[in-house]
Scaffold this motif. Structure first.
Motif: not given
Length: 161
Positions: A18-23, A28-30, A34-39, A75-77
């Motif tokens: 997650y942090f590597l992709l963020q850095q 990967l997708f819009e 966000n917090w759902p990915t953390v869940l 829900v958002g996608s």
């Protein structure tokens, strides 16, 4: 022991990715960061512990966390994905049913939640299918919370194994 490495290993691997992709700003997708990915990451760790580490008690929290995160991403996608509280009940019901398949317990709770979830998600369609009027059900619908609470009290205090 292998089971003691599954959960923390998946958590570290998931958050590291997650942090590597963020850095590197790899999206990967819009809405990925966000917090759902953390869940989903935490839920995947519980599911890895449950199935890889043979710890069946981790199935329910894994399904709830992963399913809830996935639900909020979808829900958002996806326009057709229902944004309804019944979907969260359905996720919990699936968790109970998957846990029951491994532990041979919690089947009745899973089936009960599945029925309630189906009724809540498809309420409007069920009314039209059975030809009931909204006013007829409006009077009886006010009693649903009491029915659900009564079932909870029955399961907690009255039902003996």
């Amino acid at each position: 022991m292998k089971t003691q490495r599954m959960f923390p290993g998946i958590i570290l691997l998931g958050f590291g990715l997650y942090f590597l992709l963020q850095q590197y700003h790899l999206i990967l997708f819009e809405g990925f960061f966000n917090w759902p990915t953390v869940l989903c990451i935490i839920g995947a760790a519980f599911l890895g512990e449950a199935y890889g580490g043979k710890q069946a008690h981790a199935i329910l929290p894994g399904v709830i966390l992963f399913g809830t995160g996935l639900h909020f991403h979808l829900v958002g996608s996806l326009a057709f994905w229902p944004n309804h509280i019944g979907v969260l009940l359905l996720i919990v019901a699936i968790g109970f049913l998957l846990q029951a398949s491994k532990t041979k317990s919690s089947l009745s709770q899973g089936v009960l939640l599945l029925i309630i979830a189906i009724i809540t998600v498809y309420y409007d369609q069920l009314i039209s299918l059975f030809g009931l009027s909204e006013t007829t059900l409006a009077n009886s619908a006010s009693y649903w919370p009491f029915l659900v609470m009564g079932l909870g009290i029955y399961i907690l205090f009255i039902k003996k194994k």
